[in-house]
Write a protein that holds these residues in place. Structure first.
Motif, mmCIF file in Angstrom:
data_model
loop_
_atom_site.group_PDB
_atom_site.id
_atom_site.type_symbol
_atom_site.label_atom_id
_atom_site.label_comp_id
_atom_site.label_asym_id
_atom_site.label_seq_id
_atom_site.Cartn_x
_atom_site.Cartn_y
_atom_site.Cartn_z
ATOM 1 N N UNK A 157 0.825 -1.209 0.000
ATOM 2 C CA UNK A 157 0.000 0.000 0.000
ATOM 3 C C UNK A 157 0.855 1.253 0.000
ATOM 4 N N UNK A 158 1.878 1.274 0.868
ATOM 5 C CA UNK A 158 2.753 2.436 0.895
ATOM 6 C C UNK A 158 3.620 2.529 -0.352
ATOM 7 N N UNK A 159 3.988 1.388 -0.908
ATOM 8 C CA UNK A 159 4.808 1.396 -2.120
ATOM 9 C C UNK A 159 4.089 2.087 -3.263
ATOM 10 N N UNK A 160 2.783 1.879 -3.382
ATOM 11 C CA UNK A 160 2.018 2.553 -4.434
ATOM 12 C C UNK A 160 2.064 4.071 -4.265
ATOM 13 N N UNK A 161 1.993 4.545 -3.026
ATOM 14 C CA UNK A 161 2.063 5.990 -2.772
ATOM 15 C C UNK A 161 3.468 6.524 -3.044
ATOM 16 N N UNK A 162 4.480 5.787 -2.620
ATOM 17 C CA UNK A 162 5.866 6.228 -2.781
ATOM 18 C C UNK A 162 6.257 6.232 -4.247
ATOM 19 N N UNK A 163 5.757 5.289 -5.022
ATOM 20 C CA UNK A 163 6.115 5.211 -6.450
ATOM 21 C C UNK A 163 5.623 6.407 -7.245
ATOM 22 N N UNK A 164 4.636 7.134 -6.735
ATOM 23 C CA UNK A 164 4.193 8.347 -7.431
ATOM 24 C C UNK A 164 5.292 9.393 -7.450
ATOM 25 N N UNK A 165 6.073 9.471 -6.377
ATOM 26 C CA UNK A 165 7.187 10.428 -6.300
ATOM 27 C C UNK A 165 8.520 9.809 -6.719
#
Length: 134
Positions: free
Chosen positions: A117-125
């Motif tokens: 879940x956090x990886x999806x958010x981090x991959x945006x940046x």
């Protein structure tokens, strides 16, 4: 033509003064803070459970999922960590040195689902970010 008569306007003025006096009187009342004792009764097993959980959290820090966002020089790692901490304040980050590169790893996730879940958010940046397994 008058809307209110003399008697009505006097009654209105007097009632306004009386009620405003009551309102102002309420603001000046100072009551002392309430003093008392609170007794909390809990099962003794709760304290054991909390102690067990804290020891579990201290010992199992190496076996957590991490997200790596940078691999390269020290200057680049410091910049990536600074930028990451500004964008994602809820995740911890650290710089790890593995010869010959510095790596920025973030988060300590217990489950793969939470890490994804956090990886999806981090991959945006950070599009090159990836998940590290314990």
């Amino acid at each position: 033509m008058r809307i209110l008569g003399y008697k009505d306007s006097m009654a209105l003025a007097i009632s306004t003064l009386v009620f405003s006096g009551f309102c102002l009187a309420q603001n000046n009342v100072k009551t002392p803070p309430a003093k008392g004792k609170i007794n909390i009764e809990q099962d003794a097993r709760i304290e054991k459970l909390v102690a067990y959980k804290t020891t579990l959290n201290k010992t199992a820090t190496e076996k957590r999922y991490r997200i790596q966002i940078y691999n390269g020089t020290l200057e680049g790692a410091e910049k990536a960590k600074r930028d990451f901490n500004g964008a994602f304040e809820d995740l911890t980050s650290e710089i790890v040195f593995e010869t010959p590169n510095y790596k920025v790893r973030v988060g300590k996730f217990r489950t793969r689902l939470e890490a994804d879940r956090y990886l999806l958010e981090v991959k945006k940046e950070y599009p090159s970010a990836f998940l590290l397994q314990p």
